[in-house]
Design a protein around this motif. Structure first.
Motif, mmCIF file in Angstrom:
data_model
loop_
_atom_site.group_PDB
_atom_site.id
_atom_site.type_symbol
_atom_site.label_atom_id
_atom_site.label_comp_id
_atom_site.label_asym_id
_atom_site.label_seq_id
_atom_site.Cartn_x
_atom_site.Cartn_y
_atom_site.Cartn_z
ATOM 1 N N ARG A 289 0.841 -1.188 0.000
ATOM 2 C CA ARG A 289 0.000 0.000 0.000
ATOM 3 C C ARG A 289 0.889 1.256 0.000
ATOM 4 O O ARG A 289 1.687 1.468 0.918
ATOM 5 N N LEU A 290 0.785 2.037 -1.037
ATOM 6 C CA LEU A 290 1.632 3.220 -1.151
ATOM 7 C C LEU A 290 0.959 4.453 -0.555
ATOM 8 O O LEU A 290 1.630 5.399 -0.171
ATOM 9 N N ALA A 291 -0.367 4.444 -0.503
ATOM 10 C CA ALA A 291 -1.099 5.583 0.052
ATOM 11 C C ALA A 291 -2.514 5.122 0.353
ATOM 12 O O ALA A 291 -2.951 4.068 -0.109
ATOM 13 N N GLY A 292 -3.237 5.918 1.112
ATOM 14 C CA GLY A 292 -4.618 5.561 1.420
ATOM 15 C C GLY A 292 -5.179 6.317 2.607
ATOM 16 O O GLY A 292 -6.360 6.567 2.696
ATOM 17 N N GLU A 293 -4.298 6.696 3.527
ATOM 18 C CA GLU A 293 -4.789 7.339 4.742
ATOM 19 C C GLU A 293 -5.224 8.778 4.490
ATOM 20 O O GLU A 293 -6.111 9.300 5.143
ATOM 21 N N SER A 294 -4.613 9.420 3.495
ATOM 22 C CA SER A 294 -5.037 10.790 3.181
ATOM 23 C C SER A 294 -5.165 10.965 1.678
ATOM 24 O O SER A 294 -4.453 10.320 0.901
ATOM 25 N N GLU A 295 -6.080 11.833 1.295
ATOM 26 C CA GLU A 295 -6.271 12.129 -0.120
ATOM 27 C C GLU A 295 -5.009 12.728 -0.720
ATOM 28 O O GLU A 295 -4.606 12.397 -1.833
ATOM 29 N N GLU A 296 -4.383 13.624 0.041
ATOM 30 C CA GLU A 296 -3.177 14.290 -0.448
ATOM 31 C C GLU A 296 -2.138 13.246 -0.844
ATOM 32 O O GLU A 296 -1.491 13.363 -1.888
ATOM 33 N N ALA A 297 -1.964 12.213 0.010
ATOM 34 C CA ALA A 297 -0.939 11.199 -0.259
ATOM 35 C C ALA A 297 -1.285 10.378 -1.502
ATOM 36 O O ALA A 297 -0.399 9.988 -2.257
ATOM 37 N N VAL A 298 -2.569 10.138 -1.705
ATOM 38 C CA VAL A 298 -2.967 9.397 -2.910
ATOM 39 C C VAL A 298 -2.545 10.175 -4.150
ATOM 40 O O VAL A 298 -1.911 9.637 -5.065
ATOM 41 N N TYR A 299 -2.895 11.451 -4.166
ATOM 42 C CA TYR A 299 -2.534 12.267 -5.334
ATOM 43 C C TYR A 299 -1.012 12.398 -5.449
ATOM 44 O O TYR A 299 -0.449 12.268 -6.542
#
Length: 571
Positions: A289-299
């Motif tokens: 999982r590279l991102a998921g906890e915050s929207e900012e990190a997903v983008y």
DNA sequence: GCCGTTTTCGGCCCGACTGTTTTCAGTCG
């Protein structure tokens, strides 16, 4: 032919191809094209095939079809499909739980050609005899038919917001500690919402129990551990999704949409050898999982700046985010003035001082009082004499309580394009917004000439609610928006984004056009009472969807700057 | 029907819930 009319035909082609069982990707291409055309800020009917092809998602064939539709009103593919299927068959797709495959079976096996046919088939017990269906499905069909008769359609943005707020309050009361956020078109600030989407990140099955038992829930469409859907009375749908806290950002992103934005984002994830879903961004090779906890990190993990929800409509926001060219979107707190409001002198309910005080309390530094002119007799509109007397009362309030108050008017534009009050009266005021309130049935040529003539009047500063639409009630009057915008630019007249939730006029696409052509914009509440001033937030939502920065909006300037920028005070 | 940093052919976003199912298709978002 308008973009919306072209989009309608493209969408019908997609629906009919789907019933026919055609290639799903071809269907998607048509549907995608319908979205692109329908949301496009420029009139596509005037483009040639080569120019159309430059739009991503429009290829060789679709360019030709769009040309066809724009010039002849239809295209061969559509005509052939219409000839192949009964005229009313697409009505069936509007039923809850009925998709293209089911429609095809109804048509092929039962000869169902309309909603009335389907109702008879269900009542006669012929649905349950079909393969893959049973008595339960038949009952659901009858229910869906009944609901369709009562359906009220979409909700105004402000109504959706109010319902979401009370539903969230109810759920938080029922399940303390539940974290709930509105997502979907409400979070994107669309002018109307077809349903309500809520995201929960803390909570358990009891949250779903509370949801399906919420007040005024008429029917539970689905009830699962992580996802439930209900229909409220008047057949208004709400969906609730529950995800673990570590997936909050990915789920926010996913359920906010839009569909076009999500597809583009997932496509981008594939290019990064990743998979994006509502639980996170995952590397394909090892599922990490590279991102998921915050929207900012997903983008960020996809090489993008965070994109404001209002921009997520597939209008180039991903390209802008990839290259650091996203706008610094305007916010409510950027607005320093409100330039359209009424008092009890005409059809408002509060006096000048009450409006000024309320505006000051809401953080504004200046306002314009703009009561109606005489043509609007129903609203007790002002003639020259009353307008000037009103102006002197307004000026007596100016600077009281630390707010500047301009003596303005909302002057009617008469059917011939002349204004409802004499030039010397308009010249003696501080500010004039000119609006159409009558003769809505003029054709596009007449209406465009009418508005352009009003723009040419030297005492007009702003054109109010430029298309006259009333959401869910009245269509906009026909007007050549490009001609209107060009005239506004030429004469230094600003265009209003009217923030009344049933107007939101200009709409987002028109505001994009205005920005691109260099027109000035104002965001105004059109308040008819003190509480009506709060409507500014809905106008700001439209402006944000149009990628507007503070510099595009005149009433984000300090008072002196604003005043100097008004058309009447230039040069 | 669209599209191209592996491609002009062969891919095309992803998952939850329901009903009628013995392993899944259809719908929905």
């Amino acid at each position: 032919m308008s973009n919306v009319a072209i989009a309608l035909i493209l969408r019908e082609i997609a629906d009919l191809l789907e019933i026919k069982g055609d290639n799903p990707f071809k269907i998607r291409a048509y549907r995608n094209a319908a979205d692109i055309v329908g949301n496009h800020p420029h009139a596509l009917a005037v483009l040639d095939a080569a120019q159309l092809r430059e739009i991503p998602g429009i290829g060789k064939d679709l360019a030709v079809r769009i040309r066809d539709i724009a010039t002849t009103g239809d295209t061969a593919v559509h005509r052939e499909l219409i000839a192949e299927f009964p005229a009313r068959i697409l009505d069936l797709l509007g039923l809850q739980g009925v998709g293209p495959k089911t429609v095809a079976v109804f048509y092929r096996d039962l000869g169902v050609r309309s909603l009335a046919d389907l109702e008879r088939a269900a009542a006669d017990g012929r649905i349950r005899a079909l393969k893959g269906m049973g008595a339960k499905k038949e009952a659901l069909i009858l229910k869906a038919l009944e609901e369709r008769r009562r359906r009220t359609g979409r909700l105004l943005l402000s109504d959706a917001d109010a319902i979401a707020t009370s539903l969230i309050a109810y759920l938080q009361d029922a399940v303390p500690g539940a974290g709930l956020t509105p997502v979907g078109s409400l979070r994107r600030g669309r002018d109307t919402c077809g349903d309500l989407d809520l995201l929960a990140t803390d909570g358990d099955a009891s949250l779903m129990d509370a949801f399906v038992r919420a007040p005024r829930v008429e029917r539970v469409l689905a009830r699962g551990e992580t996802k439930s859907s209900v229909l409220f009375d008047r057949a208004f749908q709400a969906d609730l999704r529950l995800v673990p806290a570590e997936s909050r950002g990915a789920a926010l992103q996913y359920f906010t949409g839009s569909k076009a934005h999500n597809i583009a984002l997932r496509d981008r994830a594939v290019g990064f050898d990743c998979k994006l879903n509502e639980y996170g961004l995952f590397r394909l090779s090892d599922e990490a999982r590279l991102a998921g906890e915050s929207e900012e990190a997903v983008y960020r993990s996809l090489g993008l700046d965070w994109i404001a929800p209002e921009l997520r409509e597939g209008r180039g926001e991903i390209e802008a985010a990839a290259t650091g060219r996203l706008p610094r979107l305007i916010q409510r707190s950027d607005l320093k003035g409100d330039l359209h409001m009424h008092t009890s002198e005409t059809d408002g309910s509060d006096d000048i001082r009450a409006m000024a005080t309320a505006a000051r309390e809401s953080g504004l530094d200046y306002i314009a009082i703009t009561d109606h002119s005489q043509a609007l007799a129903m609203a007790n509109g002002l003639n020259e004499e009353r307008a000037l007397a009103h102006a002197s009362r307004i000026r007596a309030v100016d600077r009281d309580g630390g707010i500047r108050v301009l003596a303005g008017i909302e002057c009617d534009i008469k059917p011939d394009g002349t204004l409802d009050l004499a030039d010397d009266c308009l010249a003696a005021l501080d500010y004039v917004v000119a609006s159409v309130h009558s003769a809505f049935n003029q054709d596009q040529r007449q209406m465009t000439d009418r508005l352009v003539r009003a723009i040419a009047c030297p005492y007009v500063d702003v054109i109010g609610h430029p298309t006259g639409r009333l959401l869910l009630r009245r269509d906009p009057y026909p007007v050549d928006m490009e001609a209107l915008v060009d005239a506004a630019v030429k004469h230094g007249v600003a265009l209003e984004i009217n923030a009344q939730p049933h107007r939101l006029d200009l709409n987002d696409a028109h505001a994009i056009l205005a920005r691109e052509r260099g027109a000035s914009l104002v965001i105004s509440s059109d308040a008819h009472s003190r509480t009506g001033l709060a409507a500014l937030r809905w106008g700001v939502a439209v402006a944000r969807r149009a990628w507007l920065e503070p510099a595009h909006v005149l009433n984000s300037r300090p008072f002196e700057d604003f005043k100097a920028a008004l058309r009447r005070n230039r040069q």
